[in-house]
Design a protein around this motif. Structure first.
Motif, PDB file in Angstrom:
ATOM      1  N   GLY A  79      -8.448 -13.528   4.974  1.00  0.00           N
ATOM      2  CA  GLY A  79      -9.280 -12.739   4.055  1.00  0.00           C
ATOM      3  C   GLY A  79      -8.403 -11.739   3.346  1.00  0.00           C
ATOM      4  O   GLY A  79      -7.297 -12.061   2.956  1.00  0.00           O
ATOM      5  N   PRO A  80      -8.854 -10.518   3.271  1.00  0.00           N
ATOM      6  CA  PRO A  80      -7.892  -9.524   2.802  1.00  0.00           C
ATOM      7  C   PRO A  80      -6.948  -9.205   3.959  1.00  0.00           C
ATOM      8  O   PRO A  80      -7.377  -8.957   5.080  1.00  0.00           O
ATOM      9  CB  PRO A  80      -8.755  -8.316   2.434  1.00  0.00           C
ATOM     10  N   MET A 121      -5.029  -4.521   5.321  1.00  0.00           N
ATOM     11  CA  MET A 121      -4.271  -3.936   4.217  1.00  0.00           C
ATOM     12  C   MET A 121      -2.847  -4.508   4.123  1.00  0.00           C
ATOM     13  O   MET A 121      -2.083  -4.120   3.251  1.00  0.00           O
ATOM     14  CB  MET A 121      -4.176  -2.418   4.395  1.00  0.00           C
ATOM     15  N   ALA A 122      -2.492  -5.422   5.004  1.00  0.00           N
ATOM     16  CA  ALA A 122      -1.122  -5.939   5.063  1.00  0.00           C
ATOM     17  C   ALA A 122      -0.774  -6.779   3.849  1.00  0.00           C
ATOM     18  O   ALA A 122      -1.636  -7.376   3.204  1.00  0.00           O
ATOM     19  CB  ALA A 122      -0.941  -6.776   6.330  1.00  0.00           C
TER      20      ALA A 122
END
Length: 162
Positions: free
Chosen positions: A39-40, A60-61
């Motif tokens: 996903g994100p 957030m990676a």
């Protein structure tokens, strides 16, 4: 002479029995961690003891973050923020602002720090990433995983979804 032999045998038996009842584990090396787009961000995994996996995630990676991961610390707690019992987490930080992951292995029975390591009990209060239900925290601050080795008697069934 027989008494000395019996005493020596009893000591050896005690050493072997103690070692048979406890295993030693350590946080995975950054090189053993793999990442998968999720996903994100990314999810992370690394081989653990007895065929188990250390798992983590970072929404957030970015793709290259894993190459910059450095081990920073380990944390043991009786209950994790997700409500899992007796877990060890290992924190890795990278070069980017949001680079890093907390790798967790579920769940230990009979956890104890290895003698001579840098594990320190933490004051009883809500810790970052830990549940208010936990009644014991220990943290190991070191850049060297071996200084954060720990003993355990056995691993229990991991939680579903991990």
């Amino acid at each position: 002479m027989i008494r000395k032999t019996l005493a020596a045998s009893a000591v050896l038996l005690s050493v072997f029995t103690t070692n048979a009842l406890a295993a030693i584990a350590v946080c995975p090396s950054a090189e053993s961690i793999t990442q998968k787009e999720d996903g994100p961000g990314y999810s992370y995994s690394a081989p653990g003891p007895n065929g188990r996996l250390w798992v983590g995630e970072n929404p957030m990676a970015e793709e290259g973050d894993l190459e910059t991961f450095v081990f920073k610390r380990a944390l043991y707690r009786t209950v994790s923020s997700e409500g899992n019992w007796d877990v060890v987490s290992c924190d890795y930080e990278g070069d980017g602002d949001d680079a890093g992951a907390r790798m967790t292995l579920y769940s230990f029975n009979g956890w104890a720090p290895v003698n001579g390591t840098k594990w320190k009990p933490q004051p009883f209060k809500e810790q970052a990433g830990a549940s208010h239900k936990a009644n014991y925290f220990a943290q190991c601050e070191s850049l060297v995983q071996k200084e954060c080795e720990f003993n355990y008697k056995f691993l229990t069934t991991p939680p579903t979804g991990h």
